[in-house]
Design a protein around this motif. Structure first.
Motif, mmCIF file in Angstrom:
data_model
loop_
_atom_site.group_PDB
_atom_site.id
_atom_site.type_symbol
_atom_site.label_atom_id
_atom_site.label_comp_id
_atom_site.label_asym_id
_atom_site.label_seq_id
_atom_site.Cartn_x
_atom_site.Cartn_y
_atom_site.Cartn_z
ATOM 1 N N PHE A 118 -26.363 -0.412 -23.282
ATOM 2 C CA PHE A 118 -26.089 -1.690 -22.685
ATOM 3 C C PHE A 118 -26.148 -2.849 -23.715
ATOM 4 C CE2 PHE A 118 -26.947 -5.679 -20.494
ATOM 5 C CZ PHE A 118 -25.589 -5.950 -19.981
ATOM 6 N N LEU A 119 -27.487 -2.973 -24.105
ATOM 7 C CA LEU A 119 -27.983 -3.807 -25.220
ATOM 8 C C LEU A 119 -26.909 -3.673 -26.319
ATOM 9 C CD1 LEU A 119 -31.829 -4.132 -24.757
ATOM 10 C CD2 LEU A 119 -30.128 -5.568 -24.071
ATOM 11 N N ALA A 120 -26.961 -2.469 -26.949
ATOM 12 C CA ALA A 120 -25.879 -2.303 -27.966
ATOM 13 C C ALA A 120 -24.448 -2.845 -27.866
ATOM 14 C CB ALA A 120 -25.683 -1.007 -28.583
ATOM 15 N N SER A 121 -23.973 -2.504 -26.643
ATOM 16 C CA SER A 121 -22.380 -2.985 -26.272
ATOM 17 C C SER A 121 -22.326 -4.449 -26.125
ATOM 18 C CB SER A 121 -22.167 -2.237 -24.979
ATOM 19 O OG SER A 121 -22.876 -2.868 -23.923
ATOM 20 N N CYS A 122 -23.499 -5.242 -25.793
ATOM 21 C CA CYS A 122 -23.492 -6.477 -25.626
ATOM 22 C C CYS A 122 -23.188 -7.348 -27.332
ATOM 23 C CB CYS A 122 -24.709 -7.175 -25.155
ATOM 24 S SG CYS A 122 -24.749 -6.797 -23.526
ATOM 25 N N LEU A 123 -23.387 -6.389 -28.228
ATOM 26 C CA LEU A 123 -23.109 -6.883 -29.430
ATOM 27 C C LEU A 123 -21.438 -6.924 -29.784
ATOM 28 C CD1 LEU A 123 -25.915 -5.324 -31.617
ATOM 29 C CD2 LEU A 123 -25.944 -7.582 -30.782
ATOM 30 N N LEU A 124 -20.741 -6.240 -28.843
ATOM 31 C CA LEU A 124 -19.527 -6.154 -29.292
ATOM 32 C C LEU A 124 -18.869 -7.348 -28.427
ATOM 33 C CD1 LEU A 124 -19.176 -2.133 -28.707
ATOM 34 C CD2 LEU A 124 -19.139 -3.724 -30.926
ATOM 35 N N PRO A 125 -17.647 -7.749 -28.660
ATOM 36 C CA PRO A 125 -16.952 -8.556 -27.810
ATOM 37 C C PRO A 125 -16.562 -7.680 -26.542
ATOM 38 C CG PRO A 125 -15.426 -8.011 -29.773
ATOM 39 C CD PRO A 125 -16.957 -7.523 -29.814
ATOM 40 N N GLY A 126 -16.509 -8.609 -25.275
ATOM 41 C CA GLY A 126 -16.033 -8.177 -24.067
ATOM 42 C C GLY A 126 -16.881 -8.490 -22.977
ATOM 43 N N PRO A 127 -16.639 -8.087 -21.648
ATOM 44 C CA PRO A 127 -17.235 -8.811 -20.455
ATOM 45 C C PRO A 127 -18.495 -7.843 -20.081
ATOM 46 C CG PRO A 127 -15.434 -7.136 -19.946
ATOM 47 C CD PRO A 127 -15.380 -7.364 -21.446
ATOM 48 N N GLN A 128 -19.217 -7.256 -20.972
ATOM 49 C CA GLN A 128 -20.382 -6.566 -20.332
ATOM 50 C C GLN A 128 -21.362 -7.166 -19.636
ATOM 51 O OE1 GLN A 128 -19.192 -6.793 -23.705
ATOM 52 N NE2 GLN A 128 -19.213 -5.124 -24.809
ATOM 53 N N PHE A 129 -21.574 -8.183 -20.183
ATOM 54 C CA PHE A 129 -22.708 -9.101 -19.199
ATOM 55 C C PHE A 129 -22.244 -9.581 -17.705
ATOM 56 C CE2 PHE A 129 -25.078 -12.951 -17.961
ATOM 57 C CZ PHE A 129 -26.545 -12.333 -17.653
ATOM 58 N N LEU A 130 -20.939 -9.926 -17.785
ATOM 59 C CA LEU A 130 -20.125 -10.153 -16.642
ATOM 60 C C LEU A 130 -20.170 -8.896 -15.601
ATOM 61 C CD1 LEU A 130 -17.242 -12.634 -17.751
ATOM 62 C CD2 LEU A 130 -19.591 -13.203 -16.669
ATOM 63 N N LEU A 131 -19.931 -7.617 -16.052
ATOM 64 C CA LEU A 131 -19.893 -6.399 -15.464
ATOM 65 C C LEU A 131 -21.319 -6.082 -14.855
ATOM 66 C CD1 LEU A 131 -17.954 -3.999 -14.507
ATOM 67 C CD2 LEU A 131 -18.825 -2.705 -16.776
ATOM 68 N N LEU B 264 -23.322 -8.206 -14.253
ATOM 69 C CA LEU B 264 -23.671 -9.365 -12.927
ATOM 70 C C LEU B 264 -23.093 -8.778 -11.838
ATOM 71 C CD1 LEU B 264 -23.712 -12.845 -14.534
ATOM 72 C CD2 LEU B 264 -25.655 -11.368 -13.739
ATOM 73 N N ALA B 265 -21.732 -8.342 -11.923
ATOM 74 C CA ALA B 265 -21.088 -7.788 -10.923
ATOM 75 C C ALA B 265 -21.705 -6.670 -10.166
ATOM 76 C CB ALA B 265 -19.424 -7.723 -11.199
ATOM 77 N N LEU B 266 -22.037 -5.656 -11.085
ATOM 78 C CA LEU B 266 -22.832 -4.512 -10.513
ATOM 79 C C LEU B 266 -23.902 -4.912 -9.693
ATOM 80 C CD1 LEU B 266 -22.174 -2.023 -13.103
ATOM 81 C CD2 LEU B 266 -21.336 -1.903 -10.987
ATOM 82 N N TRP B 267 -24.657 -5.975 -10.399
ATOM 83 C CA TRP B 267 -25.937 -6.249 -9.761
ATOM 84 C C TRP B 267 -25.669 -6.979 -8.212
ATOM 85 C CZ3 TRP B 267 -29.661 -10.273 -12.453
ATOM 86 C CH2 TRP B 267 -30.981 -10.098 -11.610
ATOM 87 N N ARG C 232 -37.028 0.121 -11.987
ATOM 88 C CA ARG C 232 -36.106 -1.008 -12.459
ATOM 89 C C ARG C 232 -36.610 -2.206 -13.329
ATOM 90 N NH1 ARG C 232 -34.216 -3.127 -6.376
ATOM 91 N NH2 ARG C 232 -33.354 -5.296 -7.380
ATOM 92 N N MET C 233 -35.978 -2.657 -13.787
ATOM 93 C CA MET C 233 -36.175 -3.805 -14.605
ATOM 94 C C MET C 233 -35.361 -5.101 -14.248
ATOM 95 S SD MET C 233 -36.967 -2.551 -18.356
ATOM 96 C CE MET C 233 -37.864 -3.741 -19.127
ATOM 97 N N ILE C 234 -34.611 -5.812 -14.662
ATOM 98 C CA ILE C 234 -34.095 -6.958 -14.057
ATOM 99 C C ILE C 234 -33.635 -6.948 -12.746
ATOM 100 C CG2 ILE C 234 -32.341 -8.728 -14.452
ATOM 101 C CD1 ILE C 234 -32.921 -8.418 -17.496
ATOM 102 N N GLY C 235 -32.485 -6.107 -12.689
ATOM 103 C CA GLY C 235 -31.527 -6.019 -11.628
ATOM 104 C C GLY C 235 -31.352 -4.716 -10.944
#
Length: 67
Positions: free
Chosen positions: A35-48, A50-53, A11-14
């Motif tokens: 995941f990193l590519a999806s972060c370039l798109l608008p949306g709640p990817q980072f929040l998702l 964190l929630a899964l973490w 595992r890396m971060i979480g």
């Protein structure tokens, strides 16, 4: 398919991407790149992420609570 839990190894971060990779039978690197590519798109990817973490148990905890 395995149970969805954050692994203690590889595992890396979480461990969220590693857990999703194990669950769906792909490499963790592939999930991380998607995941990193999806972060370039608008949306709640980072929040998702964190929630899964927060919501996904670690493998150790999942093994203790398994029957």
């Amino acid at each position: 398919m395995s149970r969805l839990a954050r692994p203690t190894d590889g595992r890396m971060i979480g461990g969220v991407c590693a857990a999703l990779a194990r669950r769906f039978g792909t490499s963790a690197t592939t999930v991380r790149v998607v995941f990193l590519a999806s972060c370039l798109l608008p949306g709640p990817q980072f929040l998702l992420y964190l929630a899964l973490w927060i919501l996904l148990p670690s493998e150790e905890k999942a093994a203790r609570t398994a029957w």
